[in-house]
Scaffold this active site. Structure first.
Site, PDB file in Angstrom:
ATOM      1  CG  PHE A   1      -1.849   1.223   1.202  1.00 42.72           C
ATOM      2  CD1 PHE A   1      -2.981   1.239   0.387  1.00 42.72           C
ATOM      3  CD2 PHE A   1      -1.571   2.356   1.956  1.00 42.72           C
ATOM      4  CE1 PHE A   1      -3.819   2.348   0.329  1.00 42.72           C
ATOM      5  CE2 PHE A   1      -2.417   3.474   1.911  1.00 42.72           C
ATOM      6  CZ  PHE A   1      -3.538   3.464   1.095  1.00 42.72           C
TER       7      PHE A   1
ATOM      8  CG  ASP B   1       5.833   3.605   1.422  1.00 42.10           C
ATOM      9  OD1 ASP B   1       5.918   4.232   2.504  1.00 42.10           O
ATOM     10  OD2 ASP B   1       4.764   3.471   0.804  1.00 42.10           O
TER      11      ASP B   1
ATOM     12  CE  LYS C   1       0.561   5.650   7.692  1.00 39.56           C
ATOM     13  NZ  LYS C   1      -0.861   5.900   7.823  1.00 39.56           N
TER      14      LYS C   1
HETATM   15  N1  PLP Z   1       2.674   4.333   2.305  1.00 39.25           N
HETATM   16  C1  PLP Z   1       2.400   3.526   3.324  1.00 39.25           C
HETATM   17  C2  PLP Z   1       3.312   2.384   3.620  1.00 39.25           C
HETATM   18  C3  PLP Z   1       1.270   3.747   4.122  1.00 39.25           C
HETATM   19  O1  PLP Z   1       0.999   2.911   5.132  1.00 39.25           O
HETATM   20  C4  PLP Z   1       0.432   4.832   3.813  1.00 39.25           C
HETATM   21  C5  PLP Z   1      -0.791   5.080   4.597  1.00 39.25           C
HETATM   22  O2  PLP Z   1      -1.277   4.280   5.328  1.00 39.25           O
HETATM   23  C6  PLP Z   1       0.757   5.651   2.726  1.00 39.25           C
HETATM   24  C7  PLP Z   1       1.891   5.382   2.009  1.00 39.25           C
HETATM   25  C8  PLP Z   1      -0.122   6.812   2.361  1.00 39.25           C
HETATM   26  O3  PLP Z   1       0.068   7.845   3.275  1.00 39.25           O
HETATM   27  P1  PLP Z   1      -0.966   9.060   3.318  1.00 39.25           P
HETATM   28  O4  PLP Z   1      -2.260   8.522   3.787  1.00 39.25           O
HETATM   29  O5  PLP Z   1      -0.332  10.030   4.277  1.00 39.25           O
HETATM   30  O6  PLP Z   1      -1.034   9.618   1.932  1.00 39.25           O
END
Ligand code: PLP
Length: 392
Positions: free
Chosen positions: A128, A215, A244
């Site tokens: 994700f 990520d 986050k």
């Molecule tokens: N990447 C990862 C691994 C995530 O867990 C998330 C959100 O849960 C995101 C990207 C997306 O982040 P945002 O909701 O701040 O756009």
């Protein structure tokens, strides 16, 4: 449900209005132990006094000026994050998805610099990376993609944790320029790859001239017991994304990079109105100061290990529990059937819980969670999972 809000979230039937440390309060003043922390955001707990003070002071000084001139706080934060991660330059934005968009643009630009006409990025099943069109296309979940076709092109998908699959891509896909992965899949159900996988991926990237993009939006900022999860394996990516917990609730994200990836974006090629404004950067600097001063990576490691052990012990013998896993204070309890109802059962007992991939209770408590709060968490989880077993 509210008539004036788009119906994008399955919300719990409670109105949250105030927080204090690991606790969050509803309108009636009932408190809940927060194991969700706004999905891995408020790592220092709610209403942290030093963060609140830094925010207030910066709000009285300068909130925003746009990226039209030098921004000293942004420069300080960039240097700090680069020192922590081993990266060389930062681009600031406002969310995890945006940080990943920047990473993807970097990968494509690097590809074009090397005369790759249609650069491709390898991504994993179960991943994700966010909800923008490019990031939902990168994500390995049909659920987030369905209904939004046509998807963004240029991704090659492999099973997560399978280095041989990546080697096969290297043999057959000459347009690949990068691999983008989470060190532990968060939304995917707190899934860790096999031991040594990240190092192997690094080797494959090196052998093929690919960028390694990690990520760390969810895994970053002490949660797994290191500043960033890749540090467990001594793996240095070329691009690392973070968001986050960086602002403890104030929106801020960053795409960090080194080498060619750090210099390929030039003026006019990328930008963000709000990205890296003084308020967000001041807050993030305070977050990093506190994490470092209080050695919260160590705390997450030791408290996480103890919580994992206690949960395993308490849940041993519960045959509906498939696995209790994770690292540091990023833990998952996988069940044998959809478990969304458990959020409501926990709420009744004063605990805010999150369930991902339908069957995985995901625990992302504040790094500052106290011993007695952990006792309560283990008790409540034990009880609601006993009831879950009895209901079978
Ligand atoms: N990447 C990862 C691994 C995530 O867990 C998330 C959100 O849960 C995101 C990207 C997306 O982040 P945002 O909701 O701040 O756009």
């Amino acid at each position: 449900m509210n008539d004036y809000l788009m119906d994008t979230y399955a919300r719990l039937p409670v109105s949250l209005v105030r927080g204090d440390g690991a606790w969050i309060y509803d309108e009636q003043g009932k408190r809940y132990l927060d194991t969700v922390t706004g999905i891995g955001v408020c790592g220092l707990g709610h209403a942290h006094p030093e963060i609140a003070e830094a925010m207030a002071e910066q709000a009285r000084t300068l909130v925003h000026a746009g990226n039209v001139a030098r921004m000293p706080l942004q420069e300080r934060l960039a240097e700090r994050l680069c020192r922590i991660t081993g990266m060389e330059r930062a681009f600031f934005c406002n969310s995890g998805a945006e940080a990943n968009e920047c990473a993807l643009k970097i990968a494509r630009r690097v590809g074009h610099e090397h005369d790759v006409e249609s650069p491709e990025v390898v991504v994993a099943e179960g991943s994700f990376h966010g909800r923008t069109l490019a990031m939902l296309s990168a994500s390995g979940s049909r659920k987030v993609q369905a209904g939004f076709e046509p998807l963004v092109q240029g991704f090659v998908r492999v099973p997560y944790g399978d280095a041989a699959a990546l080697e096969s891509v290297a043999r057959h896909s000459p347009s690949v320029v990068a691999v983008m992965l989470e060190p532990i899949q968060g939304e995917g159900g707190v899934v860790s790859p096999p031991e040594g996988y990240l190092r192997k991926v690094r080797e494959i990237c090196d052998a093929n001239g690919w960028l390694l993009i990690l990520d760390e939006v969810q895994t970053g900022l002490c949660k797994t017991g290191r500043w960033y999860a890749c540090q467990h394996d001594d793996v240095l990516p070329d691009v690392l994304t973070t968001a986050k917990a960086l602002g403890n609730g104030l929106p801020i994200g960053a795409c960090l990079a080194r080498g060619e990836a750090a210099t390929v974006l030039k003026p006019g090629k990328h930008g963000s109105t709000f990205g890296g404004n003084p308020l967000a950067c001041r807050t993030a600097l305070m977050v990093l100061d506190i994490m470092e001063r209080d050695r919260l990576y160590e705390r997450a490691q030791s408290v996480g290990e103890s919580l994992l052990g206690r949960l395993r012990e308490r849940l041993a013998g519960n045959d509906r529990v498939v696995a209790v896993r994770g690292r540091g204070l990023m833990l998952g309890i996988e069940l044998d059937a959809p478990a969304g109802e458990l959020k409501h059962a926990a709420l009744k007992r004063g605990v805010l819980l999150n369930v991902t991939r339908e069957k995985v209770i995901r625990l992302l408590p504040p790094l500052t969670i106290a011993e007695d709060e952990l006792d309560l968490l283990v008790d409540v989880l034990g009880e609601i999972l006993d009831a879950f077993r009895e209901a079978a």
